[in-house]
Design a protein around this motif. Structure first.
Motif, PDB file in Angstrom:
ATOM      1  N   VAL A   1       0.880  -1.218  -0.277  1.00 51.24           N
ATOM      2  CA  VAL A   1       0.039  -0.016   0.044  1.00 51.24           C
ATOM      3  C   VAL A   1       0.670   1.309  -0.096  1.00 51.24           C
ATOM      4  O   VAL A   1       0.663   2.032  -0.762  1.00 51.24           O
ATOM      5  N   ALA A   2       1.916   1.043   0.586  1.00 53.21           N
ATOM      6  CA  ALA A   2       2.992   2.382   1.028  1.00 53.21           C
ATOM      7  C   ALA A   2       3.487   2.824  -0.512  1.00 53.21           C
ATOM      8  O   ALA A   2       3.728   3.869  -0.748  1.00 53.21           O
ATOM      9  N   ARG A   3       3.591   1.816  -1.303  1.00 51.38           N
ATOM     10  CA  ARG A   3       3.933   1.964  -2.650  1.00 51.38           C
ATOM     11  C   ARG A   3       3.020   2.592  -3.580  1.00 51.38           C
ATOM     12  O   ARG A   3       3.415   3.177  -4.683  1.00 51.38           O
ATOM     13  N   ILE A   4       2.131   2.607  -3.416  1.00 49.26           N
ATOM     14  CA  ILE A   4       0.832   2.844  -4.399  1.00 49.26           C
ATOM     15  C   ILE A   4       0.553   4.504  -4.245  1.00 49.26           C
ATOM     16  O   ILE A   4       0.415   5.106  -3.219  1.00 49.26           O
ATOM     17  N   ASP A   5       0.777   5.062  -5.218  1.00 47.65           N
ATOM     18  CA  ASP A   5       0.116   6.423  -5.308  1.00 47.65           C
ATOM     19  C   ASP A   5       0.061   6.822  -6.985  1.00 47.65           C
ATOM     20  O   ASP A   5       0.018   5.910  -7.564  1.00 47.65           O
ATOM     21  N   TRP A   6      -0.091   7.859  -7.148  1.00 47.36           N
ATOM     22  CA  TRP A   6      -0.807   8.379  -8.526  1.00 47.36           C
ATOM     23  C   TRP A   6       0.481   7.846  -9.583  1.00 47.36           C
ATOM     24  O   TRP A   6       0.082   7.348 -10.751  1.00 47.36           O
ATOM     25  N   SER A   7       1.679   8.438  -9.201  1.00 52.87           N
ATOM     26  CA  SER A   7       2.597   8.082 -10.158  1.00 52.87           C
ATOM     27  C   SER A   7       2.878   6.518 -10.516  1.00 52.87           C
ATOM     28  O   SER A   7       3.485   6.151 -11.434  1.00 52.87           O
ATOM     29  N   PHE A   8       2.515   5.802  -9.536  1.00 51.70           N
ATOM     30  CA  PHE A   8       2.698   4.272  -9.645  1.00 51.70           C
ATOM     31  C   PHE A   8       1.813   3.822 -10.634  1.00 51.70           C
ATOM     32  O   PHE A   8       2.030   2.850 -11.351  1.00 51.70           O
TER      33      PHE A   8
ATOM     34  N   SER B   1       3.029   5.969 -14.339  1.00 50.13           N
ATOM     35  CA  SER B   1       4.481   5.661 -14.909  1.00 50.13           C
ATOM     36  C   SER B   1       4.824   4.311 -15.574  1.00 50.13           C
ATOM     37  O   SER B   1       4.176   3.307 -15.388  1.00 50.13           O
ATOM     38  N   TYR B   2       5.665   4.314 -16.334  1.00 49.62           N
ATOM     39  CA  TYR B   2       6.376   3.193 -17.065  1.00 49.62           C
ATOM     40  C   TYR B   2       7.415   2.413 -16.109  1.00 49.62           C
ATOM     41  O   TYR B   2       7.774   2.962 -15.165  1.00 49.62           O
ATOM     42  N   PRO B   3       7.439   1.123 -16.420  1.00 47.44           N
ATOM     43  CA  PRO B   3       8.555   0.391 -15.593  1.00 47.44           C
ATOM     44  C   PRO B   3       9.934   1.029 -15.664  1.00 47.44           C
ATOM     45  O   PRO B   3      10.034   1.816 -16.692  1.00 47.44           O
ATOM     46  N   SER B   4      10.648   0.794 -14.839  1.00 47.80           N
ATOM     47  CA  SER B   4      11.776   1.383 -14.716  1.00 47.80           C
ATOM     48  C   SER B   4      12.912   0.477 -14.132  1.00 47.80           C
ATOM     49  O   SER B   4      12.387  -0.571 -13.299  1.00 47.80           O
ATOM     50  N   ARG B   5      14.015   0.647 -14.325  1.00 54.24           N
ATOM     51  CA  ARG B   5      15.257  -0.141 -13.714  1.00 54.24           C
ATOM     52  C   ARG B   5      15.254   0.015 -12.184  1.00 54.24           C
ATOM     53  O   ARG B   5      15.680  -0.949 -11.209  1.00 54.24           O
TER      54      ARG B   5
ATOM     55  N   ALA C   1       9.382   2.790 -10.485  1.00 53.49           N
ATOM     56  CA  ALA C   1       8.634   1.785 -11.631  1.00 53.49           C
ATOM     57  C   ALA C   1       7.197   2.022 -11.433  1.00 53.49           C
ATOM     58  O   ALA C   1       6.616   2.231 -10.019  1.00 53.49           O
ATOM     59  N   GLY C   2       6.406   2.101 -12.469  1.00 54.17           N
ATOM     60  CA  GLY C   2       4.928   2.156 -12.610  1.00 54.17           C
ATOM     61  C   GLY C   2       4.391   1.088 -13.290  1.00 54.17           C
ATOM     62  O   GLY C   2       5.026   0.191 -14.090  1.00 54.17           O
ATOM     63  N   LEU C   3       3.004   1.155 -13.214  1.00 58.36           N
ATOM     64  CA  LEU C   3       2.450  -0.356 -13.859  1.00 58.36           C
ATOM     65  C   LEU C   3       1.408   0.223 -14.837  1.00 58.36           C
ATOM     66  O   LEU C   3       0.633  -0.455 -15.453  1.00 58.36           O
TER      67      LEU C   3
END
Ligand SMILES: Nc1ncnc2c1ncn2[C@@H]1O[C@H](COP(=O)(O)OP(=O)(O)OP(=O)(O)O)[C@@H](O)[C@H]1O
Ligand SMILES: [Mg+2]
Lengths: 279, 251
Positions: A37-44, A47-51, A56-58
């Protein structure tokens, strides 16, 4: 006195049988939530995946999954409901279709990776669709088709024969009876079955891997013939990365996927309640 | 109104023959009752008259049935069109659950795409009036048909048939799921309908047959034993088997 004790014991056993799996489930969900849950925000979500795990987003997975469900539904629902109507309403006097109706249940039990291989052979190679959205959707449609057919057959079967008789007795043709009497009566159950089968499709990973969904995508599909990825694939990819931080990213993805499934199932429940209240 | 002439009618479910060789003439005027013990083929017989019998998987029928002189078993006859002339009311009231009262009445026309919107209101009022239901439901035409009482539902089903303007009304134990008051209303209704329609009614209740019908046919094990004026059949039956049945001596 004796059977009272037996009764008690049975209740306790049943309760434990219910409680244990439920507790495991809650613990599992809690753990995922805690990490995710902590990882979830609008940019998650956007955004696109990242190294880098924290960037990284989904987005591609989310969009891919939504497109996949949409296409899968478009392919599978008309086919499945149509097949069910044929098998249940017209094919009753043909031995072949009775045979099919009985055996369609076994198709629902075939492991999904086999459907993936089938999709790879037929849609990707033979039809030359390549590793595209449409090939993935067609494969998922194959996979859930038996579920849709079975649910629809059940729904049609639950419509009382007296209603068909009434309509036929008024001088309606078979199709008129189906279109105006049987389908409206069966619709809530058919729709519920369809939505539940779509939620099954959203969660599938194996067939999409076989058909060739990508795991690292930095663009959105621009057509049904575009390469794609899907939520479960994205999650699988993150889970299997060694770098620190990705397990939280994966957990976040799982929470989103579960949320999507929850919405679909909730939709099915609400739709059903609404449709059966309207009568 | 139209007369039925039935000659050498045989009917089967699979290999099992349930109508042996029925020949009978049902006059257009008045009400014909059909009585007989359970399983003797009463329902099968009237389901042959509008060719509903052949809809059962594995069922078939043979022989000749003429309605108003026209052979209704001829290959050229469309059973769908025949059923618009020969309506049927079933044992259990079966209004369409997804439709309102009004939609139920109009269903015979909407299902078959024959409803003219401008005529709908008139048809609804007339059919419900003819089925002696108008006064009870005129204020709630747009509520579900399934919300009515059993007796009202059965009259709604009759109204639904009448809206298609059939010549004949077949009724298969229309009162057997109803209480005595609802039954009495349906019987009154039959007395009115007989002026305009040929009515054939299957009943288990011999008093009912005596009350509503002009003629009564007695079936036994797939055969027509006797068809006489109702009075005659119940007071001086021509056949010993009829007498045994109506006096309750029948095993
Ligand atoms: N769908 C069917 N499949 C096979 N046999 C049937 C079917 N319907 C009726 N039968 C058989 O045909 C015979 C005549 O049935 P039918 O329903 O015409 O009797 P009935 O006189 O109307 O009886 P009841 O008074 O109980 O309604 C019975 O022996 C019954 O078991
Ligand atoms: Mg019967």
């Amino acid at each position: 006195m004796n059977h009272r004790i037996a009764d008690r014991i049975l209740v306790v056993v049943c309760f434990v049988g219910l409680f244990l799996p439920l507790a495991c489930l809650v613990a599992l969900l809690g753990d995922v939530m805690w990490d995710g849950v902590a990882r979830i925000d609008w940019s998650f979500l956007t955004s696109y995946p990242s190294r880098h795990a924290d960037k990284a987003g989904l987005l591609p997975g989310l969009v891919g999954s939504l497109f996949l469900v949409l296409l899968t539904g478009l392919i599978c629902i008309p086919l499945g409901v149509g097949a069910a109507i044929y098998l249940q309403e017209y094919g009753q006097d043909s031995r072949l279709s009775r045979f099919i109706a009985i055996n369609i249940g076994s198709l629902a039990g075939v492991p999904s990776v086999i459907y993936g291989l089938l999709g790879l052979g037929i849609f990707v190679r033979t039809f030359g669709l390549g590793r595209s959205l449409i090939a993935g959707a067609a494969t998922l449609a194959l996979l859930v088709l038996p579920i849709v057919v079975i649910a629809s057959i059940e729904a049609l079967r639950a419509v009382p024969g007296t209603l068909r008789e009434a309509a036929l007795g008024l001088g309606a043709t078979r199709w008129q009876v189906i279109r105006h009497v049987v389908l409206p009566a069966a619709l809530p159950s058919i729709l519920t079955g369809c939505i539940l089968s779509m939620s099954r499709a959203v969660g599938e990973t194996a067939p999409l891997i076989v058909v060739g969904a990508l795991t690292f995508v930095t663009f959105l599909p621009d057509g049904i013939d575009a390469p794609f990825t899907a939520l479960p694939i994205q999650i699988y990819n993150w889970v299997s990365r060694p770098q620190a931080g990705f397990e939280n990213t994966a957990a976040g993805g799982i929470v989103i996927l579960l949320g999507l499934l929850l919405i679909l199932n909730l939709g099915a429940v609400l739709l059903r309640a609404k449709l059966s209240k309207d009568r | 109104m139209a007369q039925f002439e039935v000659e050498n009618l045989k009917a089967w479910y699979g290999d099992k023959q349930v109508l042996m060789d029925v020949s009978v003439s049902l006059p257009a005027q008045g009400v014909t009752a059909i009585i007989g013990p359970s399983g003797c083929g009463k329902s099968t017989f009237i389901r042959c008259l509008n060719r509903m019998h052949e809809l059962v998987i594995g069922a078939r029928m043979e022989g000749e049935i003429r309605l108003g002189g026209e052979d209704i078993m001829a290959p050229a006859v469309d059973p769908v069109l025949l059923r618009r002339r020969v309506g049927m009311v079933f044992q259990r009231p079966n209004p369409f659950p997804t439709m309102t009262i009004r939609q139920n009445v109009l269903s015979g026309l909407t299902l078959t795409g024959r409803l003219k919107r401008s005529e709908a209101d008139e048809i609804v009022e007339k059919a419900l009036g003819d089925a002696a239901l108008w006064d009870e439901v005129k204020d709630r035409l747009n509520t579900p048909g399934a919300g009515l009482s059993g007796g009202q539902q059965q009259r709604l089903c009759i109204a639904r048939c009448l809206a298609v303007e059939p010549d004949v009304l077949l009724m298969d134990e229309p009162c057997s799921a109803l209480d005595p008051i609802a039954t009495a209303r349906i019987e009154e209704l039959i007395a009115q309908l007989r002026e305009r329609l040929t009515v054939v009614i299957v009943t288990h209740n011999m008093q009912q047959a005596a009350r509503v019908s002009d003629r009564t046919a007695f079936f036994l094990m797939g055969e027509l034993v006797e068809l006489s004026e109702t009075n005659t059949l119940f007071t001086q039956p021509a056949d010993q088997r009829t007498e045994d049945y109506i006096t309750g001596r029948f095993r």
